[in-house]
Design a protein around this motif. Structure first.
Motif, short mmCIF file in Angstrom:
data_model
loop_
_atom_site.label_atom_id
_atom_site.label_comp_id
_atom_site.label_asym_id
_atom_site.label_seq_id
_atom_site.Cartn_x
_atom_site.Cartn_y
_atom_site.Cartn_z
N LEU A 112 15.86 -45.69 -60.43
CA LEU A 112 17.15 -44.98 -60.41
C LEU A 112 18.27 -45.93 -59.96
O LEU A 112 19.38 -45.89 -60.49
N LEU A 113 17.93 -46.80 -59.00
CA LEU A 113 18.97 -47.63 -58.40
C LEU A 113 19.21 -48.93 -59.16
O LEU A 113 20.28 -49.51 -59.08
N ARG A 114 18.20 -49.38 -59.91
CA ARG A 114 18.33 -50.69 -60.56
C ARG A 114 18.79 -50.58 -61.99
O ARG A 114 18.44 -51.38 -62.83
N ARG A 115 19.58 -49.58 -62.31
CA ARG A 115 19.99 -49.42 -63.71
C ARG A 115 21.05 -50.45 -64.08
O ARG A 115 21.99 -50.67 -63.32
N ARG A 116 20.85 -51.08 -65.25
CA ARG A 116 21.90 -51.95 -65.77
C ARG A 116 22.62 -51.18 -66.88
O ARG A 116 22.09 -50.16 -67.35
N PRO A 117 23.80 -51.64 -67.30
CA PRO A 117 24.52 -50.91 -68.35
C PRO A 117 23.65 -50.78 -69.61
O PRO A 117 22.98 -51.75 -70.00
N PRO A 118 23.62 -49.60 -70.26
CA PRO A 118 22.77 -49.40 -71.44
C PRO A 118 23.30 -50.23 -72.61
O PRO A 118 24.51 -50.38 -72.78
N GLU A 119 22.38 -50.82 -73.40
CA GLU A 119 22.80 -51.63 -74.55
C GLU A 119 22.50 -50.93 -75.85
O GLU A 119 23.35 -50.78 -76.72
N THR A 120 21.27 -50.46 -76.01
CA THR A 120 20.90 -49.83 -77.27
C THR A 120 21.20 -48.32 -77.21
O THR A 120 21.44 -47.77 -76.12
N LEU A 121 21.14 -47.67 -78.37
CA LEU A 121 21.37 -46.22 -78.45
C LEU A 121 20.33 -45.48 -77.61
O LEU A 121 20.64 -44.54 -76.88
N LEU A 122 19.06 -45.98 -77.70
CA LEU A 122 17.97 -45.35 -76.95
C LEU A 122 18.25 -45.43 -75.45
O LEU A 122 18.10 -44.45 -74.72
N GLU A 123 18.70 -46.61 -75.00
CA GLU A 123 18.99 -46.76 -73.57
C GLU A 123 20.12 -45.84 -73.13
O GLU A 123 20.10 -45.28 -72.04
N LYS A 124 21.13 -45.69 -74.05
CA LYS A 124 22.24 -44.80 -73.71
C LYS A 124 21.73 -43.36 -73.55
O LYS A 124 22.11 -42.64 -72.63
N TRP A 125 20.86 -42.98 -74.47
CA TRP A 125 20.30 -41.63 -74.45
C TRP A 125 19.47 -41.43 -73.16
O TRP A 125 19.59 -40.42 -72.48
N GLN A 126 18.67 -42.45 -72.83
CA GLN A 126 17.84 -42.34 -71.61
C GLN A 126 18.70 -42.23 -70.36
O GLN A 126 18.40 -41.49 -69.43
N MET A 127 19.82 -42.94 -70.38
CA MET A 127 20.70 -42.89 -69.20
C MET A 127 21.35 -41.51 -69.07
O MET A 127 21.47 -40.96 -67.97
N LEU A 128 21.71 -40.97 -70.22
CA LEU A 128 22.32 -39.62 -70.23
C LEU A 128 21.32 -38.60 -69.68
O LEU A 128 21.67 -37.73 -68.88
N LYS A 129 20.06 -38.78 -70.12
CA LYS A 129 19.01 -37.87 -69.66
C LYS A 129 18.82 -37.98 -68.15
O LYS A 129 18.71 -36.99 -67.43
N ALA A 130 18.83 -39.23 -67.70
CA ALA A 130 18.64 -39.46 -66.26
C ALA A 130 19.80 -38.86 -65.47
O ALA A 130 19.61 -38.26 -64.40
N ALA A 131 21.03 -39.00 -66.04
CA ALA A 131 22.20 -38.46 -65.35
C ALA A 131 22.08 -36.93 -65.26
O ALA A 131 22.43 -36.33 -64.25
N ARG A 132 21.57 -36.32 -66.37
CA ARG A 132 21.38 -34.86 -66.34
C ARG A 132 20.35 -34.49 -65.27
O ARG A 132 20.46 -33.48 -64.59
N GLY A 133 19.37 -35.40 -65.09
CA GLY A 133 18.32 -35.16 -64.10
C GLY A 133 18.86 -35.11 -62.67
O GLY A 133 18.25 -34.50 -61.79
N VAL A 134 20.00 -35.75 -62.46
CA VAL A 134 20.59 -35.79 -61.11
C VAL A 134 20.87 -34.36 -60.63
O VAL A 134 20.86 -34.05 -59.44
N ASN A 135 21.11 -33.49 -61.61
CA ASN A 135 21.32 -32.08 -61.34
C ASN A 135 20.20 -31.48 -60.49
O ASN A 135 20.42 -30.57 -59.69
N GLN A 136 18.98 -32.04 -60.67
CA GLN A 136 17.83 -31.51 -59.94
C GLN A 136 17.94 -31.77 -58.43
O GLN A 136 17.30 -31.12 -57.63
N PHE A 137 18.74 -32.79 -58.08
CA PHE A 137 18.81 -33.14 -56.66
C PHE A 137 19.70 -32.16 -55.90
O PHE A 137 19.65 -32.07 -54.69
N ILE A 138 20.57 -31.49 -56.65
CA ILE A 138 21.57 -30.64 -55.97
C ILE A 138 20.93 -29.29 -55.65
O ILE A 138 20.39 -28.63 -56.54
N PRO A 139 20.95 -28.90 -54.38
CA PRO A 139 20.29 -27.64 -54.04
C PRO A 139 20.91 -26.45 -54.75
O PRO A 139 22.11 -26.43 -55.02
#
Ligand SMILES: Cc1cc2nc3c(=O)[nH]c(=O)nc-3n(C[C@H](O)[C@H](O)[C@H](O)COP(=O)(O)O)c2cc1C
Length: 608
Positions: free
Chosen positions: A90-117
């Motif tokens: 989570l902490l070592r993310r570099r800027p996404p380069e490919t479309l797949l990486e962009k999609w994965q980052m978006l998914k991970a960002a949506r996952g942050v929602n899980q941390f919020i009580p």
């Protein structure tokens, strides 16, 4: 993933990790006696659910986190190492380069929602029963009086919720609570902890501080309360991240704080910053009684609880106990975060004999001169790690799990003159060795191999034989001597000594030196009553009893370490704490009960 403590209990039972204790037990010392035997049995034994606790309608759970397997179950089938690796990703993310990486980052960002009580407003389990004002009676809870010389009963596994005045931050910390009477508790947050920092905001503002305490939560949130998160970071976030699912929270009934909806018990009330009261002594996780001191008073105005609540608690004392496993979880989960700041760190260990703050062994990938010292100073500047008394740095490929070969490696590497770094600084509030609370000597040991760009060690690998037979020439204060690692260049000589005014030890050092009894090595003086046969006990004793600057001195090639109790002769003006030990009468009573419970393997394991 368990939503609450009751689900965790069921999970432990399904996995044969829980024993139901059906005989009637007294919360005064008896539960401790049984729990200590269990916690000290190989691998941490089982969790214990005491179903018949004298004087209370509630059952008591102990040792629930006390093994690697139970930690794994508590974390929903993840090891602490795996959680640490997820955190690193989570902490070592570099800027996404490919479309797949962009999609994965978006998914991970949506996952942050899980941390919020998630906030709940409907009726929730923790508020099934609500007791206000005069109905509040803490004595209805099966709160343990753990050790004979404790000042009273203590709540030992509480999650304390407080809200900052200067930001929207709510902190969750674990700070023990002494029962003063039916509706007041002593709040034992150490000066360095976030709860105490937030409290000082209320002190400055002259405002009453609202507080809520949860007892018996889902195991991940309970762990999160013990984790050394940076100030301003929310433990609910960490719990949500580990759980991959938000924690459900609900407004408390009488204070402006959110509390875990699935908790077993919630205590609500306030602290008046102008009020303090003597709290302790308490048999602590250091294995010593922490002396009494003044702490804030928590007035409990409301207790809410589940109809059939389980009271979760822990027993701390000389390691290994249950808290060693909670500490182990922090060691593994936080390693990737520390590596972000000190990337040369390959791994580290906090041996439990060091009670977390007395010793850390760090393995580094060394590439430049002085890097071991840089790591020591880096760690001495980092959050709760900054309290560490001794830091020993070794090379990256060292096996940190094999303590004997690790000791051998250190003793074969270091030069006493060049590789010991003495300094002073902040210490954990529970350190008893230093002359002043929270401040004293520190030691860094550089046991890494020298690079070709560093000056080579002068004295390495030269063995000088000792003449222990000359000992009889000295006065009769020596009770026993034991030599460890006698084949190594730096052997360790342990001396059990009879010490009067402290002066004799000072003399002894001189005589040792003048008579040439030991010409090279490490000489450790220990009190008369110390058992030299138990290596783990000895390490715990030595690490706990020394202030490196006051108690370690080098004369020629001999390092003298005074690990005895200190007196005013040594400049020690505090009162030296007593070791935590059970009551032999209770121990015998428990033996009989254990036989009744048919758990024979617990008999006789208690440390007496
Ligand atoms: C069982 C247990 C009991 C603890 N009791 C205390 C305590 O009484 N006071 C304290 O300051 N820290 C205590 N700690 C350590 C804190 O919980 C830990 O340092 C935590 O990071 C504090 O949270 P904070 O960083 O939000 O202040 C305890 C830890 C455990 C595992």
């Amino acid at each position: 993933m368990c939503e609450n403590l009751q689900e965790f209990v069921a999970l432990l039972e399904r996995n044969n990790e829980l024993i139901r204790v059906k005989v009637s037990v007294n919360p005064y010392l008896e539960i401790t006696e049984i729990t200590e035997r269990m916690a000290k049995s190989p691998g941490g034994g089982k969790a214990l659910l005491f179903e018949k606790v004298q004087g209370s309608d509630f059952s008591v759970l102990t040792n629930a986190f006390g093994s690697k397997k139970r930690l794994f179950l508590a974390f929903g089938g993840q090891t602490p190492d795996e959680i640490g690796k997820r955190l690193a990703q989570l902490l070592r993310r570099r800027p996404p380069e490919t479309l797949l990486e962009k999609w994965q980052m978006l998914k991970a960002a949506r996952g942050v929602n899980q941390f919020i009580p998630r906030k709940k407003t409907k009726r929730v389990p923790c508020q099934e029963i609500v007791l206000k004002e005069n109905e509040v009676d803490l004595y209805r809870l099966p709160i343990l009086h753990c050790w004979p010389k404790d000042a009273g009963p203590f709540i030992t596994l509480p999650l304390v919720f407080t809200k900052s005045l200067s930001s929207p931050w709510t902190n969750v910390g674990m700070y023990r609570l002494q029962v003063f009477d039916k509706n007041t508790l002593g709040m034992h947050w150490h000066i360095h902890k976030d709860g105490a920092h937030i409290f000082s905001e209320y002190e400055k503002a002259g405002k009453l501080m609202e507080v809520a305490v949860a007892i018996g939560c889902d195991p991940v949130l309970t762990y999160a309360a013990t984790s050394p998160l940076m100030p301003g970071m929310d433990e609910f976030f960490l719990a949500g991240f580990i759980r991959r699912k938000p924690v459900k929270i609900v407004p408390a009934t009488g204070v402006n704080l959110f509390v875990p909806a699935e908790a077993e018990f919630i205590l609500e009330g306030y602290i008046d910053p102008k009020e303090s009261r003597l709290e302790g002594p308490f048999g602590d996780h250091t294995g010593y009684y922490t002396p009494a001191d003044y702490y804030p008073v928590f007035h409990v105005k409301t207790i809410t609880h589940r109809r059939k609540a389980i009271y979760a608690t822990t027993v701390v004392g000389r390691p290994p106990m249950e808290d060693c496993y909670l500490g182990y979880a922090t060691e593994r989960i936080f390693l990737p975060l520390i590596q972000l700041l000190l990337p040369e760190i390959k791994d580290y260990r906090f041996p439990w004999e060091g009670v977390f703050h007395n010793l850390v062994i760090v393995a580094i990938n060394k590439t430049y001169p002085g890097q071991a010292a840089k790591v020591m100073h880096g760690l001495w500047g980092l959050g709760q790690l900054s309290h560490t008394k001794i830091i020993c740095v070794v090379d990256g490929e060292t096996d940190l799990n094999d303590s004997v070969s690790l000791m051998k490696r250190i003793l074969s590497s270091i030069d006493l003159e060049e590789d010991l770094y003495f300094t002073k600084g902040n210490l954990d509030a529970l350190d008893h060795a230093a002359n002043w609370p929270c401040f004293g000597g520190k030691l860094g040991i550089d046991a890494t191999e020298r690079l070709t760009t560093e000056p080579p060690r002068k004295n390495k690998n030269v063995k000088v034989e000792s003449c222990l037979d000359k000992l009889s020439l000295m006065d009769n204060c020596f009770r026993e001597v034991k030599v460890l690692f006698s084949d190594l260049p730096l052997a360790v000589y342990l001396f059990r000594v009879k010490k009067g005014e402290g002066k004799e030890l000072h003399k002894m050092r001189e005589v040792f030196w003048e008579k040439g009894i030991i010409k090279k090595g490490i000489v450790v003086f220990l009190d008369e009553e110390v058992n030299l046969a138990d290596a783990s006990y000895l390490l715990w004793k030595i690490l706990g009893n020394i202030d490196p600057i006051r108690d370690i001195s080098l004369k020629g090639n001999v390092l003298f370490v005074d690990a005895t109790k200190k007196t005013s002769f040594n400049g020690y003006l505090r009162s030296w704490p007593e070791e935590v030990q059970g009551d032999p009468v209770v121990s015998r009573r428990v033996e009989a009960k254990l036989a009744e419970m048919s758990i024979p393997y617990l008999s006789g394991i208690g440390v007496k």
